[in-house]
Design an enzyme around this catalytic site. Structure first.
Site, PDB file in Angstrom:
ATOM      1  N   ASN A  75       4.720  -0.022   2.638  1.00  0.00           N
ATOM      2  CA  ASN A  75       5.339   0.773   3.713  1.00  0.00           C
ATOM      3  C   ASN A  75       6.779   0.341   3.956  1.00  0.00           C
ATOM      4  O   ASN A  75       7.653   1.175   4.186  1.00  0.00           O
ATOM      5  CB  ASN A  75       4.511   0.670   4.991  1.00  0.00           C
ATOM      6  N   ARG A 117      -0.501  -9.674  12.497  1.00  0.00           N
ATOM      7  CA  ARG A 117      -0.588 -10.539  13.675  1.00  0.00           C
ATOM      8  C   ARG A 117      -0.430  -9.673  14.906  1.00  0.00           C
ATOM      9  O   ARG A 117       0.361  -8.724  14.908  1.00  0.00           O
ATOM     10  CB  ARG A 117       0.535 -11.580  13.655  1.00  0.00           C
ATOM     11  N   LEU A 132       1.078  -9.085  18.470  1.00  0.00           N
ATOM     12  CA  LEU A 132       2.300  -9.584  19.112  1.00  0.00           C
ATOM     13  C   LEU A 132       2.002 -10.082  20.524  1.00  0.00           C
ATOM     14  O   LEU A 132       1.164  -9.513  21.234  1.00  0.00           O
ATOM     15  CB  LEU A 132       3.364  -8.493  19.186  1.00  0.00           C
ATOM     16  N   ASN A 191       4.601   0.551  14.788  1.00  0.00           N
ATOM     17  CA  ASN A 191       3.564   0.076  13.864  1.00  0.00           C
ATOM     18  C   ASN A 191       2.954   1.271  13.149  1.00  0.00           C
ATOM     19  O   ASN A 191       2.905   2.373  13.695  1.00  0.00           O
ATOM     20  CB  ASN A 191       2.463  -0.659  14.645  1.00  0.00           C
ATOM     21  N   HIS A 194      -0.647   2.493  11.302  1.00  0.00           N
ATOM     22  CA  HIS A 194      -2.056   2.111  11.261  1.00  0.00           C
ATOM     23  C   HIS A 194      -2.838   3.138  10.424  1.00  0.00           C
ATOM     24  O   HIS A 194      -2.622   4.341  10.581  1.00  0.00           O
ATOM     25  CB  HIS A 194      -2.620   2.049  12.691  1.00  0.00           C
ATOM     26  N   GLU A 249       0.945   7.601   4.639  1.00  0.00           N
ATOM     27  CA  GLU A 249       1.696   6.591   5.403  1.00  0.00           C
ATOM     28  C   GLU A 249       3.147   6.539   4.932  1.00  0.00           C
ATOM     29  O   GLU A 249       4.079   6.423   5.724  1.00  0.00           O
ATOM     30  CB  GLU A 249       1.055   5.210   5.227  1.00  0.00           C
TER      31      GLU A 249
HETATM   32  C1  GAR Z   1      -1.312  -0.231   5.421  1.00  0.00           C
HETATM   33  O1  GAR Z   1      -2.393   0.602   5.074  1.00  0.00           O
HETATM   34  C2  GAR Z   1      -1.140  -0.267   6.914  1.00  0.00           C
HETATM   35  O2  GAR Z   1      -1.406   0.957   7.535  1.00  0.00           O
HETATM   36  C3  GAR Z   1      -2.165  -1.288   7.297  1.00  0.00           C
HETATM   37  O3  GAR Z   1      -2.077  -2.284   6.300  1.00  0.00           O
HETATM   38  C4  GAR Z   1      -1.620  -1.692   5.098  1.00  0.00           C
HETATM   39  C5  GAR Z   1      -0.402  -2.437   4.661  1.00  0.00           C
HETATM   40  O4  GAR Z   1       0.026  -1.987   3.411  1.00  0.00           O
HETATM   41  N1  GAR Z   1      -1.901  -1.836   8.596  1.00  0.00           N
HETATM   42  C6  GAR Z   1      -2.849  -2.179   9.442  1.00  0.00           C
HETATM   43  O5  GAR Z   1      -4.040  -2.098   9.193  1.00  0.00           O
HETATM   44  C7  GAR Z   1      -2.348  -2.686  10.783  1.00  0.00           C
HETATM   45  N2  GAR Z   1      -3.399  -2.716  11.737  1.00  0.00           N
HETATM   46  P1  GAR Z   1       1.492  -2.329   2.902  1.00  0.00           P
HETATM   47  O6  GAR Z   1       1.661  -3.849   3.088  1.00  0.00           O
HETATM   48  O7  GAR Z   1       1.487  -1.945   1.460  1.00  0.00           O
HETATM   49  O8  GAR Z   1       2.452  -1.559   3.730  1.00  0.00           O
END
Ligand code: GAR
Length: 203
Positions: A14, A94, A96, A110, A112, A177
């Site tokens: 992301n 983490r 915050l 963020n 999600h 995403e």
């Molecule tokens: C992504 O799917 C993001 O939405 C999720 O972790 C992944 C990170 O992928 N985030 C969460 O679950 C936060 N609660 P990336 O490191 O390749 O962006």
């Protein structure tokens, strides 16, 4: 000009989608200043180096504001301040502290991998699959003091098929995403977002 800090813990795809977007859309008034990882082995650090953006690892046992104040010090060292900055959490695993959230109030985003408020927390794609929902997706939201509970800026849906595995579903959500996060960052930078209570209005 908005100064951007991105916080990661892992793969960093992301983060990469935001950095690619900014590279391809030079008219967007955002300058990526610093990538901070909570894990020294994060693959995202390697990805960030391709963009020539400074990286920093903050990895230690401290918790809450003790830890977050170190993150804030790094952000401020790179001029990502509450007045001129935006902080994007991109796979940052983490929670915050309230102090951090208050300091950068409504300036932390963020992403999600579910349609919040369904399936907050970890393993959201598996939870959606196990629950048997037919539609899931991803959400970009402001960060507040709760777990994935801040005001929602935008969402994209993804249909769940009968033969989806956690991996195939996660891959399709991730594709969305990578579209949604740069879009929201761009909205923020153009001051197109206003907030009425919990409701985010896109102008
Ligand atoms: C992504 O799917 C993001 O939405 C999720 O972790 C992944 C990170 O992928 N985030 C969460 O679950 C936060 N609660 P990336 O490191 O390749 O962006």
């Amino acid at each position: 000009m908005l100064n951007l800090g991105i916080l990661i813990s892992g793969r960093g795809s992301n983060m990469e989608s935001i950095l690619n977007y900014l590279r391809e859309n030079r008219t967007v008034d955002i300058c990526p200043k610093i990538i901070i990882s909570s894990k020294p082995e994060a693959e995202g650090l390697r990805r960030a180096s391709k963009f020539g953006i400074p990286t920093r690892v903050v990895y230690n046992d401290s918790k809450g504001w003790d830890y977050d104040s170190e993150i804030v010090n790094v952000l401020q060292e790179y001029n990502v301040n509450p007045e001129n900055g935006l902080v994007c959490l991109a796979g940052y695993m983490r929670l915050l502290s309230p102090e951090f959230v208050q300091k950068y109030k409504m300036r932390i985003l963020n992403i999600h991998p579910s349609l919040l408020p369904s399936f907050p927390g970890l393993n959201s794609q598996k939870k959606a699959l196990d629950y048997g929902v037919k539609v899931t997706g991803c959400t970009v939201h402001f960060v507040d003091e709760g777990l994935d509970s801040g005001p929602i800026i935008a969402q994209k849906h993804v249909l769940v098929s009968d033969n989806d595995t956690c991996e195939t579903l996660s891959d399709r959500i991730l594709e969305q995403e990578h579209i949604l996060y740069p879009y929201c960052v761009q909205l923020f930078s153009k001051n197109r977002i206003s907030i009425q209570g919990r409701k985010v209005i896109v102008n």
